[in-house]
Motif scaffolding. Structure first.
Motif, PDB file in Angstrom:
ATOM      1  N   GLY A 155       0.788  -1.215   0.000  1.00 54.27           N
ATOM      2  CA  GLY A 155       0.000   0.000   0.000  1.00 54.27           C
ATOM      3  C   GLY A 155       0.825   1.272   0.000  1.00 54.27           C
ATOM      4  N   MET A 156       2.119   1.164  -0.086  1.00 56.83           N
ATOM      5  CA  MET A 156       2.944   2.368  -0.007  1.00 56.83           C
ATOM      6  C   MET A 156       4.146   2.243  -0.937  1.00 56.83           C
ATOM      7  SD  MET A 156       3.107   5.330   1.346  1.00 56.83           S
ATOM      8  CE  MET A 156       2.569   5.826   2.969  1.00 56.83           C
ATOM      9  N   GLY A 157       3.857   2.216  -2.221  1.00 60.10           N
ATOM     10  CA  GLY A 157       4.949   2.136  -3.177  1.00 60.10           C
ATOM     11  C   GLY A 157       5.422   0.709  -3.386  1.00 60.10           C
ATOM     12  N   VAL A 158       6.569   0.595  -4.025  1.00 60.92           N
ATOM     13  CA  VAL A 158       7.064  -0.706  -4.466  1.00 60.92           C
ATOM     14  C   VAL A 158       8.506  -0.879  -3.998  1.00 60.92           C
ATOM     15  CG1 VAL A 158       7.370  -2.215  -6.464  1.00 60.92           C
ATOM     16  CG2 VAL A 158       5.652  -0.407  -6.547  1.00 60.92           C
ATOM     17  N   TYR A 159       8.766  -1.990  -3.355  1.00 62.35           N
ATOM     18  CA  TYR A 159      10.133  -2.287  -2.933  1.00 62.35           C
ATOM     19  C   TYR A 159      10.795  -3.115  -4.029  1.00 62.35           C
ATOM     20  CZ  TYR A 159       7.759  -0.833   1.249  1.00 62.35           C
ATOM     21  OH  TYR A 159       6.993  -0.120   2.136  1.00 62.35           O
ATOM     22  N   THR A 160      11.881  -2.643  -4.540  1.00 60.37           N
ATOM     23  CA  THR A 160      12.446  -3.276  -5.727  1.00 60.37           C
ATOM     24  C   THR A 160      13.717  -4.091  -5.466  1.00 60.37           C
ATOM     25  OG1 THR A 160      13.358  -1.093  -6.157  1.00 60.37           O
ATOM     26  CG2 THR A 160      11.445  -1.746  -7.462  1.00 60.37           C
ATOM     27  N   LYS A 161      14.407  -3.769  -4.402  1.00 58.44           N
ATOM     28  CA  LYS A 161      15.581  -4.568  -4.026  1.00 58.44           C
ATOM     29  C   LYS A 161      15.772  -4.413  -2.526  1.00 58.44           C
ATOM     30  CE  LYS A 161      18.262  -3.679  -8.252  1.00 58.44           C
ATOM     31  NZ  LYS A 161      17.491  -2.590  -8.868  1.00 58.44           N
ATOM     32  N   CYS A 162      16.318  -5.426  -1.909  1.00 54.48           N
ATOM     33  CA  CYS A 162      16.661  -5.226  -0.504  1.00 54.48           C
ATOM     34  C   CYS A 162      17.788  -6.157  -0.112  1.00 54.48           C
ATOM     35  CB  CYS A 162      15.454  -5.421   0.408  1.00 54.48           C
ATOM     36  SG  CYS A 162      15.064  -7.122   0.796  1.00 54.48           S
ATOM     37  N   ALA A 163      18.437  -5.775   0.975  1.00 54.78           N
ATOM     38  CA  ALA A 163      19.479  -6.627   1.543  1.00 54.78           C
ATOM     39  C   ALA A 163      18.913  -7.286   2.782  1.00 54.78           C
ATOM     40  CB  ALA A 163      20.702  -5.801   1.905  1.00 54.78           C
ATOM     41  N   ILE A 164      19.333  -8.516   2.989  1.00 51.27           N
ATOM     42  CA  ILE A 164      18.811  -9.277   4.115  1.00 51.27           C
ATOM     43  C   ILE A 164      19.986  -9.865   4.891  1.00 51.27           C
ATOM     44  CG2 ILE A 164      18.514 -11.467   2.869  1.00 51.27           C
ATOM     45  CD1 ILE A 164      15.676 -10.183   4.831  1.00 51.27           C
ATOM     46  N   LYS A 165      19.832  -9.832   6.183  1.00 50.85           N
ATOM     47  CA  LYS A 165      20.897 -10.353   7.049  1.00 50.85           C
ATOM     48  C   LYS A 165      20.860 -11.879   7.042  1.00 50.85           C
ATOM     49  CE  LYS A 165      21.794 -10.179  12.058  1.00 50.85           C
ATOM     50  NZ  LYS A 165      20.821 -10.864  12.916  1.00 50.85           N
ATOM     51  N   LEU A 166      22.006 -12.474   6.919  1.00 52.56           N
ATOM     52  CA  LEU A 166      22.114 -13.929   6.922  1.00 52.56           C
ATOM     53  C   LEU A 166      22.631 -14.389   8.279  1.00 52.56           C
ATOM     54  CD1 LEU A 166      23.861 -14.255   3.434  1.00 52.56           C
ATOM     55  CD2 LEU A 166      21.414 -14.394   3.937  1.00 52.56           C
ATOM     56  N   CYS A 167      22.486 -15.664   8.543  1.00 49.33           N
ATOM     57  CA  CYS A 167      23.070 -16.173   9.781  1.00 49.33           C
ATOM     58  C   CYS A 167      23.669 -17.549   9.540  1.00 49.33           C
ATOM     59  CB  CYS A 167      22.027 -16.196  10.882  1.00 49.33           C
ATOM     60  SG  CYS A 167      20.718 -17.329  10.535  1.00 49.33           S
ATOM     61  N   HIS A 168      24.347 -17.997  10.552  1.00 51.01           N
ATOM     62  CA  HIS A 168      25.113 -19.227  10.436  1.00 51.01           C
ATOM     63  C   HIS A 168      24.201 -20.454  10.441  1.00 51.01           C
ATOM     64  CE1 HIS A 168      28.598 -21.758  10.761  1.00 51.01           C
ATOM     65  NE2 HIS A 168      28.211 -22.276  11.903  1.00 51.01           N
ATOM     66  N   ARG A 169      24.628 -21.455   9.712  1.00 49.20           N
ATOM     67  CA  ARG A 169      23.978 -22.757   9.817  1.00 49.20           C
ATOM     68  C   ARG A 169      25.074 -23.787  10.014  1.00 49.20           C
ATOM     69  NH1 ARG A 169      22.229 -27.041   6.133  1.00 49.20           N
ATOM     70  NH2 ARG A 169      20.401 -28.042   7.023  1.00 49.20           N
ATOM     71  N   PRO A 170      25.145 -24.361  11.187  1.00 47.45           N
ATOM     72  CA  PRO A 170      26.228 -25.314  11.451  1.00 47.45           C
ATOM     73  C   PRO A 170      26.046 -26.596  10.640  1.00 47.45           C
ATOM     74  CG  PRO A 170      25.079 -24.671  13.487  1.00 47.45           C
ATOM     75  CD  PRO A 170      24.257 -24.195  12.331  1.00 47.45           C
ATOM     76  N   GLY A 171      27.075 -27.381  10.629  1.00 49.32           N
ATOM     77  CA  GLY A 171      26.978 -28.704  10.018  1.00 49.32           C
ATOM     78  C   GLY A 171      27.187 -28.681   8.522  1.00 49.32           C
ATOM     79  N   THR A 172      26.632 -29.691   7.897  1.00 46.23           N
ATOM     80  CA  THR A 172      26.893 -29.909   6.479  1.00 46.23           C
ATOM     81  C   THR A 172      26.335 -28.772   5.614  1.00 46.23           C
ATOM     82  OG1 THR A 172      26.488 -31.395   4.622  1.00 46.23           O
ATOM     83  CG2 THR A 172      24.775 -31.285   6.281  1.00 46.23           C
ATOM     84  N   THR A 173      26.996 -28.554   4.503  1.00 48.78           N
ATOM     85  CA  THR A 173      26.470 -27.603   3.523  1.00 48.78           C
ATOM     86  C   THR A 173      25.709 -28.338   2.415  1.00 48.78           C
ATOM     87  OG1 THR A 173      28.565 -27.685   2.352  1.00 48.78           O
ATOM     88  CG2 THR A 173      28.270 -25.875   3.913  1.00 48.78           C
ATOM     89  N   GLU A 174      25.625 -29.642   2.568  1.00 51.65           N
ATOM     90  CA  GLU A 174      24.867 -30.434   1.588  1.00 51.65           C
ATOM     91  C   GLU A 174      23.389 -30.413   1.952  1.00 51.65           C
ATOM     92  OE1 GLU A 174      26.389 -32.533  -0.959  1.00 51.65           O
ATOM     93  OE2 GLU A 174      28.038 -31.160  -0.501  1.00 51.65           O
ATOM     94  N   TRP A 175      22.578 -30.518   0.962  1.00 50.73           N
ATOM     95  CA  TRP A 175      21.129 -30.594   1.192  1.00 50.73           C
ATOM     96  C   TRP A 175      20.707 -31.992   0.778  1.00 50.73           C
ATOM     97  CZ3 TRP A 175      17.832 -27.887   3.904  1.00 50.73           C
ATOM     98  CH2 TRP A 175      16.457 -27.946   3.643  1.00 50.73           C
ATOM     99  N   ASN A 176      20.875 -32.935   1.716  1.00 53.21           N
ATOM    100  CA  ASN A 176      20.710 -34.351   1.370  1.00 53.21           C
ATOM    101  C   ASN A 176      19.286 -34.834   1.554  1.00 53.21           C
ATOM    102  OD1 ASN A 176      23.446 -34.839   0.698  1.00 53.21           O
ATOM    103  ND2 ASN A 176      23.956 -34.806   2.873  1.00 53.21           N
TER     104      ASN A 176
END
Ligand code: SF4
Ligand code: SF4
Lengths: 546, 469, 498
Positions: A221-242
């Motif tokens: 209702g208040m204009g259009v958001y076209t890009k944004c940055a988002i904070k990431l956080c840690h995920r321990p363990g494997t980086t595989e998505w098994n």
């Protein structure tokens, strides 16, 4: 003024003819929205139909479209993935151009060192999460789930969910933002405006995003958001998505640094105590009362059915009568899901010890059947990705969340009996799904670090059945009354019902709010930022003064 | 069923858009998360599975009329079924794929079809096959479809009787460019001692006209074929084509057929498991397997059902008796992979979108015939994904997929593929120099060859003991 | 009475009526305390100083200011002030000294929340919290008179990045009197009745900072230097008071060498206080310090606090320490980094006292030479070595020895944002030194912003160059100012509200 063939031509000139349509059938695929049936006349599934839909590909195209709409006084309503009635045009009286942001679908940057990702509107949570997980990072996938736009959750909607406890809600995680204001100007908030990159949300000086990203966001209702940055956080363990397993109950192996539990307690007092103790001890990674969405009477049977691909929904009926399932149903009547992640082996082992001690203190337990490998892997999959949120609609295609007033665990525990009795009463005639009065679900904390929670009553109705739909509306109205009679504000149903009201009714309610000055300020903000009123009333305001 | 029977599906659609993606749990990257070729190409929501439900709901509700755009929406879709799988990850009361079929039947009945359809269906009615139509660009409609078997001794079930029918399908029958798959299959079946025969010209299963929305033409084809099978005493049909497989297994069964339907890869897997077939020759290749929609997620066995909706727990929607749940859980995924893994020297790598989440080759649902640009776009996307695995080749178990990939790699008539724009990002596929980067199937595989396209049976042939060795 | 004296008498009467006579002052000594600070803002004496005692008085003051067109300058902390934000930007201003509003309204152990008034200082709050087993995370060694609310509103960095989810954490909800005289509550308190007592009676707590509605009012107030509203109370999130504590140090020759370890600690949310400090900064913090120790301090140190609390505090601390040592061993190996239990003249206990207490008098930043200037900005961790080098080069260029610059880097927002601060102590009697410091201070934006330094809190002379870089935000902020303080009565002349 308003929409004409000449204006359509202008839209075509901006985005190209292939990216704009005014075919009624195409437009109806934007007007049709879930929950519309609860707020529209005659329980219609359609929100107001836009006059055209355009698919901008760049910020400049968005600006140009918005400027044309300013000249011709056409409302602009953007959607990213567009999953509920807030995303559709809101006004029957005004022409609305729907912007479908799907062409802006890029992940512009993932900065692992500084834990920042930059995205466009049509990047869904599953995509961003998949990419950052390759780097051992994670995002807060909101309660709406992995199919939803991360930008929308961060800029324009609530943005909380099961992961907010550890990862932060996306309101907190929103960093710099590129915003096409209702007049077509571009504002770049925080560090971005100063040319210093995407990492900082605030300043210079006051934080500009404060005018449009409150509890709920402006919902388009208040204009259009076209890009944004988002904070990431840690995920321990494997980086595989098994991921493995048979559809629909996919499974994710539980990494050595993770623990996946369903925990139960003997009373709501113990529930609140345990929440507070979890906050105090800073244990846990994903914290959610998830599975109870199927209703405390049916949830165990439902999930056991769901995990067996040879079974179907109707099997829940007899499975719920199985003595072992009945016992399980009682065992997990007040339960929730809890995933812990350790930064190291020592850390996760300590968290385990702490959890055991806390359970002992409150008389709680781990629900063993749901902690066995199959269900733990399923729970892990469900909550790490939140890729099954459409299951909210599993009973009959209609679900409306009621209650969900946010507050401390002590505050929330007080309305659970009221909400439960209300659903039990309203479902008694069989026009709503009868799955137990407590079909309440919600995040362990809507704010990082714990502190505020909320439980939403899952009210299921048949969206193809007018009587059932009407019963859902009655239940919403009842929930408002039940809350009021206990001195409580309306919950989610109040937000939804607002869409069924006239401007005058909405204004009367805002004027009667505890602090109406808030909506006077929002009026002034809107008048200043959106002088041609191209936004809709989801940016809530009192009427202009004088 | 009629379109009105699918009104509840539309009313219960939540516009969640799951149907635009692969099942969300299976998303492994930004790049390969999308699951619906139609909406990625057509862009507007109406081009998704759910969007089509709303489109016909709007028509049924009298809110809109059938326009050229509506026709485009209804038919510019491969009916690949990804939407059906993803919707059913969370739902038991939705049949988006069946509904989309019904939408087409409804439009065909009104004579509202894409412009190219008329010449296509006309050609089909004249020749009795989908192949050879000017729109499909390859195949030799003049042949009798049995050239591949000409010097082999095989029963002709037009005149003879036999329990096992080898059905190569139109594409393998007429598209000589697809190599000796049918021939190899016949040899394997014969060596296994099966009482196998073939049926000659013009025996199209009718599946592709069914997908285009011509239900009556399909019924005619099905009845003729079933009659021929019955006359020949056929108990088992072995097919090489995923489309035929689905047509026999599901659509014919729906019409009362009890003939066992086996895809050749299942047969090979069975023979391997029983020790009746052995691979001895090394095939030093890294390959990736493309699940054909109609063998994979749509390749589930038919379960008869004639029931009604009922409600339990007040409003929960279930079916009495329980309605079969086609959600891709029981498709044919492992047999082709087992066969490939059994080939010495061959390494199998997976694409991100595989099994029930496979991206369509582009050829299905009448798209290859009616929308060549969309078809090529879809295929190029799959080829790019296949290449991204680092494989030397993409392997499938359906001649339509293989033909489509070949065309995407080198252009439908062996040209340079110009005009095949890769979806989503520059792929390099379209830019491949003329004729390079492509090997026709059936050519002996070589690890240093450019990217190649094979049928599983092409590789099986290479792995079998050398004759006379 | 139409003349100036007459107006003053009228004003005094009006103010006295609002705050009662003894809380209005125009005696020169009092005015002098607000005329100048340790910044280069032009000294402008206020007209009056008033000390309201509650929210209704603040509302009346703002109403009066609007009616009379009188600028108000809200001040919550005691002296010394450093940023120029409490020095009137216009003549004829009334300083609203909020220090009389110093009630700790509520301490809620279960919800770990304190509700306080703007005059509450860290020195006052911390012991009261400790009695309940709580504490609030502070900025680095705040001065005793520092208002908790003022520090947080101005986004002063706090010491424990793990708890810093977003700015202006740990500030949650506020009661505000806006520039136009309207009063509202921010955050979840904005949904309840406009009375804390009524909210508490109804079981409501002031935890969630967002909102209310579509607006995030607290973010508008943050960094606003009192230009939009006057905060009359705020809720502040606390943490459990640790039961066991320890500090370890990771010394290094070069800042670059510590970046990887520091980043990893943030990512793992490991450690309690985590900060990077130059040797000169540590020396100032530890002062008085033996010269021998001072000269032996490493050029750079990563300071890591460890804490155990709640269940199994000892084990909790032990696991943290093991994990910190592992990170240092893993990522610090190539630079020969090691964990040290102490530095010359600094041991764990000494550092703990620094990290958990308030400054002795004189304020530590002034203790060295009597005056100082600070330059600070936000940056990402990876950019810090270059930016620090550029800033130190600028100091040298300005005539100030780089070795004397105290550099303090505070990870914020769980490691996404880093506050980078340069403290330049100087002898106010030494004109050359003062000029060098001033040159450094005034050219900092121009020189460092193009290299990626983000001046998110543009005080004094920084405002113009900072806003010149960001026309979009400037225009929007002016729009916002027009909404909340249409008559520009609140602290005029600051930020882009000139
Ligand atoms: S068809 Fe199914 S998956 Fe697609 S939008 Fe509708 S409910 Fe969702
Ligand atoms: S069948 Fe395939 S192409 Fe058609 S809508 Fe469904 S997913 Fe898209």
């Amino acid at each position: 003024m308003g929409f004409t063939p000449e204006v359509y031509k202008l839209f075509e000139d901006i985005v190209g003819p292939e990216n704009v349509s005014d075919d009624p059938a195409v437009l109806d695929s934007y007007a049709f929205e879930v929950l519309a049936d609860l707020v529209r006349p005659e329980q219609s599934h359609y929100m107001p139909r836009p006059v055209a839909v355009a698919l901008p590909g760049t910020t400049e195209e968005v600006q140009a479209l918005v400027r044309v709409c300013n000249v011709h006084r056409i409302k602009v309503k953007p959607l990213s993935t567009g999953w509920y009635h807030f995303a559709a045009p809101q006004s029957d009286e005004h022409d609305t151009l729907q912007l479908d942001m799907r062409r802006m679908d890029r992940i512009l940057e993932i900065d692992e060192t500084n834990m920042v990702a930059v995205i466009e509107p049509y990047v869904i949570a599953a995509q961003l999460q998949a990419e950052v997980m390759k780097l051992g990072l994670n995002i807060n996938v909101t309660g709406a789930g992995a199919s939803c736009s991360i930008l929308a959750s961060a800029c324009a909607y609530a943005g909380q969910g099961p992961m907010a406890y550890w990862m932060g809600g996306n309101a907190e995680n929103l960093l710099a933002l590129e915003w096409v204001t209702p007049t077509g100007d571009v504002v770049r908030t925080g560090s971005l405006g100063s040319g210093a990159g995407w990492f900082a949300a605030e300043g210079p000086g006051p934080s500009v995003r404060g005018v449009c990203r409150g509890t709920f966001g402006s919902r388009g209702g208040m204009g259009v958001y076209t890009k944004c940055a988002i904070k990431l956080c840690h995920r321990p363990g494997t980086t595989e998505w098994n991921v493995h397993g048979t559809t629909p109950a996919y499974r994710l192996p539980v990494d050595d640094l993770f623990r996946v539990y369903t925990l139960a307690v003997p009373s709501w007092d113990a529930w609140a105590d345990l929440y507070y103790k979890i906050y105090d001890n800073e244990i846990g990674y994903i914290f959610h009362r998830q599975f109870n969405l199927a209703g405390a009477n049916l949830a165990p049977a439902f999930w056991l059915m769901y995990n067996d691909h040879t079974k179907t929904l109707g099997d829940v009926e007899w499975m719920a009568q199985d003595p072992a399932v009945k016992e399980l149903t009682e065992e997990m009547r007040i339960s929730f899901q809890f995933i812990m992640a350790g930064r190291s082996t020592g850390d996760i082992e300590l968290q385990d010890r702490v959890l055991d001690a806390l359970l002992q203190q409150v008389g709680g337990w781990k629900v063993e059947r749901f902690c066995e490998d199959d269900m733990a892997e399923f729970t892990n999959m469900y909550l790490q990705r939140l890729g099954h949120k459409h299951i909210n609609y599993v009973w009959a295609g209609g679900y409306v969340g009621t209650w969900m007033q946010i507050g401390t665990p002590d505050w929330v525990k007080n309305y659970i009996p009221i909400a439960s009795a209300g659903l039990e009463r309203d479902a008694a005639d069989g026009l709503l799904v009868q799955c137990g009065g407590d079909a309440m679900m919600g995040s362990g904390s809507g704010f990082p670090g714990g502190g505020v929670t909320g439980l939403e009553q899952f009210v299921s109705y048949d969206a193809n059945d007018l009587e059932s739909t009407r019963a859902a509306v009655r239940h919403m109205e009842d929930a408002v009354k039940d809350a009021a009679s206990h001195g409580l504000p309306p919950g989610k149903e109040g937000l939804y019902l607002e869409l069924s009201k006239t401007d005058e009714q909405v204004h009367a309610e805002l004027a009667a709010a505890n602090q109406p000055a808030i909506f006077r300020f929002q009026r002034k903000i809107k008048d200043a930022i959106d002088p041609n009123d191209i936004g809709d009333r989801l940016y809530a305001t009192l009427p202009p003064e004088g | 069923m009629a379109l009105i029977d699918y009104r509840p599906d539309a009313m219960r659609c939540t516009r969640c858009s799951y149907c635009k993606w692969v099942p969300l749990d299976l998303v492994k990257s930004w790049r390969y998360a999308k699951g619906c070729p139609s909406v990625e190409h057509g862009r507007f929501h109406s081009y998704s599975g759910g969007g089509r439900l709303i489109t016909y709901l709007s028509l049924l509700d009298g809110r809109s009329e059938v326009t050229d755009r509506v026709v485009d929406i209804a038919f510019k879709c491969q009916l690949c079924g990804n939407c059906d799988v993803t919707c059913k990850v969370c739902r038991y009361d939705m049949e988006p794929l069946a509904a989309q079929h019904e939408f087409r039947f409804w439009l065909v009945e009104q004579g509202r079809v894409p412009t190219r359809y008329e010449s296509i269906i006309d050609g089909y009615r004249r020749r009795g096959t989908m192949v050879g139509d000017p729109n499909t660009l390859v195949g030799d409609p003049q042949s009798d479809g049995l050239r591949w078997a000409r010097d082999l001794r095989v029963k002709d079930l037009n005149t003879d009787r036999g329990e096992v029918l080898l059905h190569p399908g139109c594409r393998f029958s007429y598209d000589g460019g697809l190599g000796p798959v049918a021939r190899t299959s016949l040899e394997i079946l014969q060596e296994a001692g099966l009482d196998v025969g073939v049926l000659g010209a013009g025996r199209c299963c009718g599946g592709r006209v069914y997908h285009m929305g011509y239900r009556d033409d399909f019924t005619t084809a099905a009845e003729a074929t079933l009659a021929a099978w019955e006359a020949a005493g056929v108990k088992t049909v072995v097919t090489l084509c995923a489309d035929c497989y689905h047509t026999f297994k599901r659509l014919y069964a729906e019409r009362g057929s009890s003939v066992e339907v086996v895809h050749m890869v299942e047969m090979v897997a069975r023979l391997l498991a029983e020790g009746r077939l052995e691979f001895t020759e090394e095939v030093p290749l890294t390959v990736t397997y493309h699940d054909p929609c109609h063998l994979g997620r749509q390749g589930e066995p038919y379960v008869p059902w004639d029931g009604v909706e009922k409600k339990i727990f007040g409003q929960a929607v279930v079916y009495d008796p329980p309605r079969p749940r086609y959600n891709g859980a029981q498709g044919i995924y492992d047999a082709p992979r087992d066969v490939l893994r059994a080939i010495p020297g061959l390494e199998l790598v997976e694409m991100e979108r595989s099994r029930e989440a496979a991206w369509c080759c582009g050829a299905g649902g009448g798209v290859r015939e009616a929308f060549p640009e969309f078809n090529a776009w879809t295929a190029a996307e799959r080829v790019e994904e296949a290449r991204s695995t680092g494989a030397d080749a993409v392997v499938s178990a359906c001649p339509w997929c293989e033909r489509n990939f070949l065309d995407a790699l080198r252009g439908p008539r062996g040209g340079d593929g110009t005009g095949v724009a890769a979806p989503f990002q520059d792929s390099g596929v379209a830019a491949a120099p003329a004729g390079r980067g492509v090997a026709a199937p059936g050519v002996t595989a070589a690890a240093d060859a450019p990217f190649q396209v094979f049928d599983v049976l092409d590789l099986v042939r290479q792995a079998l003991p050398r004759k006379g060795a | 009475m139409g003349n100036a004296i007459g107006r003053a008498v009228d004003a005094r009467d009006a103010l006295a009526e609002i705050v009662r006579g003894e809380h209005v002052s125009d005696d020169p000594a009092t005015l002098a305390g607000f005329t100048r600070d340790h910044s280069d803002e032009l000294p402008i004496p206020p007209w009056f100083v008033v000390r309201p005692g509650d929210e209704s008085q603040v509302r009346e003051l703002v109403g009066w200011a609007n009616a009379t067109g009188t600028p108000l300058v809200p001040v919550s902390s005691g002296p010394p002030h450093f940023r120029g934000d409490t020095v009137p930007g216009r003549p004829g201003a009334v300083v609203v000294d909020l220090r009389r509003m110093k009630a700790i309204r509520r301490i809620d152990r279960r919800n770990k929340l304190a509700v306080i008034e703007p005059g509450v200082t860290y020195a006052q709050l911390q012991p009261a919290l400790a009695a309940e087993g709580l504490r609030v995370v502070t900025p680095l060694r705040p001065r005793a008179g520092k208002s908790v609310i003022a520090a947080l509103l101005e986004r002063e960095p706090t010491l424990v990045p793990r708890y810093h989810y977003a700015f202006p954490e740990p500030l949650r909800n506020c009661g505000v009197v806006w520039g136009n005289g309207e009063a509202t509550y921010t955050g979840e308190a904005g949904y309840g009745p406009p009375s804390l007592d009524a909210q508490w009676a109804a079981g409501m707590r002031q935890v969630d900072p967002k909102g209310p509605a579509q607006t995030d009012f607290v973010r508008l107030l943050s960094g606003a230097q009192g230009t939009l509203g006057i905060v009359t109370w705020a809720s502040v999130k606390c943490t459990l008071l640790p039961e066991t504590r320890k500090v370890v140090f990771v010394p290094a020759h070069r800042l670059e060498h510590l970046i990887g370890v520091c980043g990893r600690l943030q990512r793992l949310r490991l450690g309690e206080e985590v900060l990077l400090a130059s040797g000169s900064l540590l020396a100032s913090l530890m002062a008085p310090m033996r010269e021998a120790d001072r000269s032996e301090l490493p050029p750079w140190t990563l300071v890591v606090g460890l804490a155990g609390r709640a269940m199994f505090p000892e084990e909790c601390l032990a696991v943290q320490e093991t994990d910190v040592r592992e990170v240092v061993a893993d990522l610090g190996r190539e630079h020969g980094l090691e964990v040290a239990d102490g530095l010359p003249g600094i041991d764990s206990d000494g550092m703990l006292e620094i990290l958990t207490g308030v400054s002795a008098e004189p304020y530590w930043r002034l203790a060295d030479k009597g005056d100082c200037r600070e330059v600070f900005f936000n940056a990402t961790l990876d950019k810090l070595p270059d930016l620090v080098a550029a800033a130190l080069w600028l100091a040298e260029e300005s005539g100030y020895p780089a070795a004397d610059v105290g550099v303090y880097i505070q990870p914020q927002q769980q490691g996404v944002v880093h506050h980078c601060e340069f403290t330049l102590p100087f002898d106010p009697a030494d004109a050359d030194e003062a000029a060098a410091v001033r040159a450094f201070h005034t050219t900092a934006v121009e020189r460092l912003a193009p290299a990626g330094a983000y001046f998110s809190r543009p005080y004094g002379p920084w405002a113009n160059p900072v806003y010149a870089r960001d026309g979009g935000s400037t225009a929007m902020l002016r729009t916002i100012k027009g909404v909340f303080d249409p008559n520009n009565v609140l602290n005029p002349g600051k930020l882009c509200f000139r």
